[in-house]
Design a protein around this motif. Structure first.
Motif, PDB file in Angstrom:
ATOM      1  N   ILE A  30     -49.247  39.579  53.028  1.00 50.46           N
ATOM      2  CA  ILE A  30     -49.873  38.390  53.600  1.00 50.46           C
ATOM      3  C   ILE A  30     -51.355  38.437  53.281  1.00 50.46           C
ATOM      4  O   ILE A  30     -52.003  39.476  53.462  1.00 50.46           O
ATOM      5  CB  ILE A  30     -49.679  38.335  55.129  1.00 50.46           C
ATOM      6  N   LEU A  31     -51.909  37.313  52.823  1.00 53.41           N
ATOM      7  CA  LEU A  31     -53.346  37.193  52.600  1.00 53.41           C
ATOM      8  C   LEU A  31     -53.872  36.146  53.575  1.00 53.41           C
ATOM      9  O   LEU A  31     -53.464  34.987  53.534  1.00 53.41           O
ATOM     10  CB  LEU A  31     -53.639  36.776  51.150  1.00 53.41           C
ATOM     11  N   ILE A  32     -54.724  36.589  54.491  1.00 54.84           N
ATOM     12  CA  ILE A  32     -55.356  35.690  55.459  1.00 54.84           C
ATOM     13  C   ILE A  32     -56.736  35.375  54.907  1.00 54.84           C
ATOM     14  O   ILE A  32     -57.572  36.268  54.769  1.00 54.84           O
ATOM     15  CB  ILE A  32     -55.449  36.350  56.850  1.00 54.84           C
ATOM     16  N   LYS A  33     -56.980  34.110  54.564  1.00 55.08           N
ATOM     17  CA  LYS A  33     -58.211  33.716  53.869  1.00 55.08           C
ATOM     18  C   LYS A  33     -59.137  32.899  54.764  1.00 55.08           C
ATOM     19  O   LYS A  33     -58.691  32.152  55.616  1.00 55.08           O
ATOM     20  CB  LYS A  33     -57.883  32.894  52.628  1.00 55.08           C
ATOM     21  N   ALA A  61     -63.698  36.575  49.417  1.00 56.07           N
ATOM     22  CA  ALA A  61     -63.170  35.989  48.174  1.00 56.07           C
ATOM     23  C   ALA A  61     -62.099  36.877  47.528  1.00 56.07           C
ATOM     24  O   ALA A  61     -62.084  37.050  46.315  1.00 56.07           O
ATOM     25  CB  ALA A  61     -64.302  35.696  47.192  1.00 56.07           C
ATOM     26  N   LEU A  62     -61.185  37.430  48.350  1.00 56.95           N
ATOM     27  CA  LEU A  62     -60.096  38.230  47.787  1.00 56.95           C
ATOM     28  C   LEU A  62     -59.152  37.328  47.008  1.00 56.95           C
ATOM     29  O   LEU A  62     -58.835  36.229  47.449  1.00 56.95           O
ATOM     30  CB  LEU A  62     -59.297  38.936  48.898  1.00 56.95           C
ATOM     31  N   ASN A  63     -58.737  37.777  45.849  1.00 56.07           N
ATOM     32  CA  ASN A  63     -57.819  37.010  45.011  1.00 56.07           C
ATOM     33  C   ASN A  63     -56.648  37.917  44.647  1.00 56.07           C
ATOM     34  O   ASN A  63     -56.486  38.313  43.506  1.00 56.07           O
ATOM     35  CB  ASN A  63     -58.549  36.500  43.766  1.00 56.07           C
ATOM     36  N   LEU A  64     -55.853  38.273  45.657  1.00 54.02           N
ATOM     37  CA  LEU A  64     -54.723  39.170  45.467  1.00 54.02           C
ATOM     38  C   LEU A  64     -53.427  38.377  45.574  1.00 54.02           C
ATOM     39  O   LEU A  64     -53.317  37.477  46.404  1.00 54.02           O
ATOM     40  CB  LEU A  64     -54.742  40.263  46.535  1.00 54.02           C
ATOM     41  N   PRO A  65     -52.423  38.697  44.757  1.00 53.86           N
ATOM     42  CA  PRO A  65     -51.138  38.005  44.898  1.00 53.86           C
ATOM     43  C   PRO A  65     -50.491  38.397  46.232  1.00 53.86           C
ATOM     44  O   PRO A  65     -50.519  39.563  46.617  1.00 53.86           O
ATOM     45  CB  PRO A  65     -50.325  38.499  43.709  1.00 53.86           C
ATOM     46  N   ALA A  66     -49.940  37.402  46.934  1.00 48.01           N
ATOM     47  CA  ALA A  66     -49.316  37.660  48.232  1.00 48.01           C
ATOM     48  C   ALA A  66     -48.087  36.778  48.385  1.00 48.01           C
ATOM     49  O   ALA A  66     -48.018  35.687  47.814  1.00 48.01           O
ATOM     50  CB  ALA A  66     -50.311  37.389  49.354  1.00 48.01           C
TER      51      ALA A  66
END
Length: 82
Positions: A30-33, A61-66
């Motif tokens: 999970i990426l919480i942006k 500015a995380l750009n990770l696949p989730a």
């Protein structure tokens, strides 16, 4: 699952035994942006990456696949808070 409550975003992380899984049976990511990250020493707008049941990365500015991306703009995110 996530549930907005006023100015907070409550995210219930899946249990490894009973929770959701990502692709090919691995734990869900999970990426919480764009949330307001609140720690004991700081407060800033940023992102939190969760792999399974563990927070693995906190930054901006995380750009990770989730498997799932949650937009937390205008919400407080308390990493490690219960």
């Amino acid at each position: 699952m996530c549930k907005p409550v006023a100015d907070r975003l409550i995210v219930r992380l899946p249990s490894s035994s009973f929770g959701e899984t990502g692709y090919i049976g691995r734990p869900m990511t999970i990426l919480i942006k764009n949330g307001t990250i609140v720690t004991p020493t700081d407060q800033y707008v940023g992102d939190v990456f969760v792999d399974g049941e563990k927070i693995t990365t906190i930054g901006t500015a995380l750009n990770l696949p989730a498997d799932k991306v949650i937009d937390a703009k205008g919400k407080f995110v308390l990493p490690g808070g219960i």
